[in-house]
Design an enzyme around this catalytic site. Structure first.
Site, mmCIF file in Angstrom:
data_model
loop_
_atom_site.group_PDB
_atom_site.id
_atom_site.type_symbol
_atom_site.label_atom_id
_atom_site.label_comp_id
_atom_site.label_asym_id
_atom_site.label_seq_id
_atom_site.Cartn_x
_atom_site.Cartn_y
_atom_site.Cartn_z
ATOM 1 N N LYS A 125 0.856 -1.188 0.000
ATOM 2 C CA LYS A 125 0.000 0.000 0.000
ATOM 3 C C LYS A 125 0.884 1.227 0.000
ATOM 4 O O LYS A 125 1.919 1.261 0.679
ATOM 5 C CB LYS A 125 -0.882 0.019 1.257
ATOM 6 C CG LYS A 125 -2.017 1.005 1.176
ATOM 7 C CD LYS A 125 -3.095 0.517 0.225
ATOM 8 C CE LYS A 125 -4.032 1.613 -0.212
ATOM 9 N NZ LYS A 125 -5.005 1.121 -1.213
ATOM 10 N N GLY A 227 -23.597 5.198 -2.556
ATOM 11 C CA GLY A 227 -22.510 5.666 -3.431
ATOM 12 C C GLY A 227 -22.707 5.204 -4.859
ATOM 13 O O GLY A 227 -22.826 4.011 -5.134
ATOM 14 N N GLY A 229 -20.645 6.330 -7.602
ATOM 15 C CA GLY A 229 -19.502 6.870 -8.354
ATOM 16 C C GLY A 229 -19.114 5.926 -9.477
ATOM 17 O O GLY A 229 -19.969 5.289 -10.105
ATOM 18 N N ASN A 230 -17.818 5.815 -9.714
ATOM 19 C CA ASN A 230 -17.326 4.986 -10.823
ATOM 20 C C ASN A 230 -17.859 3.561 -10.768
ATOM 21 O O ASN A 230 -18.375 3.033 -11.747
ATOM 22 C CB ASN A 230 -15.789 4.927 -10.761
ATOM 23 C CG ASN A 230 -15.170 6.195 -11.271
ATOM 24 O OD1 ASN A 230 -15.470 6.634 -12.369
ATOM 25 N ND2 ASN A 230 -14.315 6.798 -10.464
ATOM 26 N N VAL A 231 -17.718 2.932 -9.599
ATOM 27 C CA VAL A 231 -18.137 1.531 -9.478
ATOM 28 C C VAL A 231 -19.667 1.445 -9.398
ATOM 29 O O VAL A 231 -20.298 0.641 -10.088
ATOM 30 C CB VAL A 231 -17.511 0.860 -8.231
ATOM 31 C CG1 VAL A 231 -18.000 -0.575 -8.096
ATOM 32 C CG2 VAL A 231 -15.988 0.894 -8.300
HETATM 33 P P1 NAD Z 1 -15.915 7.095 -6.371
HETATM 34 O O1 NAD Z 1 -15.244 8.124 -5.555
HETATM 35 O O2 NAD Z 1 -15.992 7.232 -7.849
HETATM 36 O O3 NAD Z 1 -17.425 6.859 -5.851
HETATM 37 C C1 NAD Z 1 -17.810 6.945 -4.509
HETATM 38 C C2 NAD Z 1 -19.128 7.702 -4.490
HETATM 39 O O4 NAD Z 1 -19.667 7.646 -3.182
HETATM 40 C C3 NAD Z 1 -18.973 9.174 -4.854
HETATM 41 O O5 NAD Z 1 -19.863 9.498 -5.906
HETATM 42 C C4 NAD Z 1 -19.343 9.909 -3.564
HETATM 43 O O6 NAD Z 1 -20.017 11.131 -3.807
HETATM 44 C C5 NAD Z 1 -20.262 8.898 -2.908
HETATM 45 N N1 NAD Z 1 -20.363 9.009 -1.444
HETATM 46 C C6 NAD Z 1 -19.380 9.296 -0.548
HETATM 47 N N2 NAD Z 1 -19.878 9.270 0.716
HETATM 48 C C7 NAD Z 1 -21.174 8.947 0.605
HETATM 49 C C8 NAD Z 1 -22.228 8.764 1.545
HETATM 50 N N3 NAD Z 1 -22.016 8.883 2.865
HETATM 51 N N4 NAD Z 1 -23.456 8.435 1.083
HETATM 52 C C9 NAD Z 1 -23.685 8.300 -0.248
HETATM 53 N N5 NAD Z 1 -22.728 8.472 -1.185
HETATM 54 C C10 NAD Z 1 -21.496 8.784 -0.759
HETATM 55 O O7 NAD Z 1 -15.200 5.704 -5.965
HETATM 56 P P2 NAD Z 1 -15.286 4.334 -6.768
HETATM 57 O O8 NAD Z 1 -14.094 4.209 -7.655
HETATM 58 O O9 NAD Z 1 -16.653 4.172 -7.313
HETATM 59 O O10 NAD Z 1 -15.051 3.300 -5.581
HETATM 60 C C11 NAD Z 1 -16.071 3.068 -4.617
HETATM 61 C C12 NAD Z 1 -15.485 2.266 -3.465
HETATM 62 O O11 NAD Z 1 -14.982 1.022 -3.946
HETATM 63 C C13 NAD Z 1 -14.303 2.956 -2.782
HETATM 64 O O12 NAD Z 1 -14.354 2.652 -1.409
HETATM 65 C C14 NAD Z 1 -13.084 2.290 -3.387
HETATM 66 O O13 NAD Z 1 -11.968 2.289 -2.514
HETATM 67 C C15 NAD Z 1 -13.598 0.876 -3.605
HETATM 68 N N6 NAD Z 1 -12.942 0.168 -4.701
HETATM 69 C C16 NAD Z 1 -12.951 0.714 -5.959
HETATM 70 C C17 NAD Z 1 -12.326 0.021 -6.991
HETATM 71 C C18 NAD Z 1 -12.344 0.576 -8.388
HETATM 72 O O14 NAD Z 1 -11.990 -0.180 -9.329
HETATM 73 N N7 NAD Z 1 -12.722 1.825 -8.595
HETATM 74 C C19 NAD Z 1 -11.690 -1.212 -6.762
HETATM 75 C C20 NAD Z 1 -11.725 -1.736 -5.465
HETATM 76 C C21 NAD Z 1 -12.353 -1.038 -4.442
#
Ligand code: NAD
Length: 432
Positions: A125, A227, A229-231
């Protein structure tokens, strides 16, 4: 009583600066902790405070960046399967104790995730402590150029990737200073954003869990998602394809909430704008609760509110205290797919990027397919069966399987990272 949580990052900077250095390491060998700088010896004894976070870690390397002055860290946990690998997080840490604790916890999680995914990588990490997270573009660029230089100086013990606080442009800065990185842009031969693959992996784990536990498919189920976002946004599409009955999603970004509400206007989905402290999503009656926002959201304050059968989502470290909170979930008859099993595809995507890129890559697709014994459906089944047989939580069962696999040496390189660490120590890396 002295504690590392009383030590500011500035104090570490001054202590090292008094000896004319910017770097330090802590290395664990045969149960002994070795520290690069005699001035930090008393501090290293206090690393024992982090006993709860400790578990077969091999090293912590620290540097204050030459351009930015930011504290940079690399944390390694069990590198027997290969180089430590995991994303780099940029965050505002209040003190050295929080910084070390986060790095130790997250690198252990990556070690387990990589091993359970069958990757020939160990746990790694990266952390960047930055007070001003809204730094100017130049300030931010300097931080990531420093981080790239820092990784290069470590000679391949750690391969980085994207994590919280780090974007595509930041990865490009890192890549300009080191070859030990993944999540590289498609224009320069990388695989780009892994979120679609992560979403697909989580849905695959969910599908396996409801089939194993309830003998059902996802069709007709109600889903509550935190949430989008991307995922989360990619996952909504995958879940709609599986014909879930409803999705209620909670999002704190108004622009995203509006954009997705428009995009899915004709689908059975309700995307609600909430504040970060709103707890409606925990109370919502649903079949599956999907944490796709931040980690550390499930603990004594939220678990009693849950009104669901299954928790399965992408967020890393969903449980505040993994053992305690997975027992609390079990006591409430709520099943849990451990996050590091469900969300493996981000790091799998990064790992495979190093071996070339193919559309519908069989090396990616096998993770979704029960033909391969290490696939998400098969490991999900193994975890639920082991938990039932041993009367333990799914977190314990997944940890047990991951820890066994993490002991397998890399088939070609063995435990080469240990040799690389030795070389850094004999070369007095800290003086560089
Ligand atoms: P992201 O930042 O694109 O999406 C997270 C979303 O959650 C954002 O839109 C944010 O506004 C929203 N959010 C934050 N706090 C909130 C709350 N209290 N209530 C409602 N919405 C809230 O992140 P991501 O890339 O979509 O990843 C999501 C999670 O998955 C993260 O914890 C990340 O560490 C984990 N993750 C992501 C990946 C990946 O490939 N992107 C891989 C493994 C793990």
């Amino acid at each position: 009583m002295f504690a590392l949580s009383d030590v500011s990052i500035d104090r570490l900077r001054r202590t090292l600066g008094n000896t004319g250095q910017r770097r330090a390491y802590f290395v664990w060998r045969n149960g002994q902790l070795q520290c690069s700088n005699p001035q930090l010896d008393t501090w290293s004894q206090h690393l024992a405070e982090h006993r709860r976070d400790f578990d077969a870690h091999e090293a912590v390397f620290l540097e204050f960046g030459q351009r930015s002055g930011s504290l940079l860290g690399v944390f390694l946990h069990r590198t027997i399967r290969g180089q430590g690998a995991g994303g780099v997080r940029r965050w505002g840490y209040d003190n050295l104790g929080d910084f070390l604790s986060d790095g130790l916890r997250l690198s252990r999680g990556m070690g387990r995730k990589n091993a359970l995914a069958g990757l020939w990588w160990g746990g790694g990490k990266g952390l960047i402590a930055q007070d001003n997270l809204q730094a100017t573009a130049d300030g931010r660029r300097d931080v990531y150029l420093d981080y790239g230089d820092f990784i290069s100086s470590l000679g391949g013990i750690y391969v980085t990737a994207k994590d919280v606080g780090t974007g595509n442009e930041d990865m490009a800065q890192i890549f300009s200073r080191t070859r030990h990185t993944t999540c590289v842009a498609p224009e320069v031969g990388g695989s780009g954003n892994p979120s679609g693959a992560t979403a697909k992996g989580v849905v695959c784990a969910m599908e396996a869990a409801v089939s194993i536990l309830y003998g059902q498919s996802l069709g007709g189920m109600s889903v509550c998602m935190q949430g989008t976002g991307n995922v989360g946004a990619a996952m909504i599409r995958d879940l709609l394809e599986r014909q879930v009955e409803t999705i209620t999603a909670f999002e704190i970004s108004s622009s995203l909430q509006q954009e997705l509400s428009l995009a899915f206007a004709s689908d059975p989905i309700d995307i609600r704008l909430v504040s970060a402290t709103d707890d409606t999503c925990y109370r919502m009656a649903c079949d599956i609760f999907v944490p796709n926002a931040l980690g550390g959201i499930l603990g004594p304050d939220t678990i009693p509110k849950l009104n669901t059968r299954l928790v399965c989502g992408a967020a890393n470290n969903q449980l505040l205290d993994p053992e305690r909170d997975s027992r609390s979930l079990r006591a409430r008859n709520i099943d849990l797919v451990p996050d590091f099993l469900a969300n493996r595809m981000g790091i799998v995507n990064c790992a495979n990027e190093q071996y070339g890129w193919l559309p519908e890559d069989p090396a990616i697709e096998r993770h979704f397919d029960s033909a391969w014994e290490g696939s998400i459906p098969n490991v999900t089944r193994e975890v639920f069966e082991l938990a039932k047989r041993k009367g333990v939580t799914t977190t314990s069962a997944a940890n047990r399987l991951a820890d066994e696999r993490a002991q397998q040496p890399h088939p070609i390189w063995g435990h080469r990272t240990a040799t690389l660490i030795d070389r850094l120590m004999t070369a007095n890396w800290q003086r560089g």
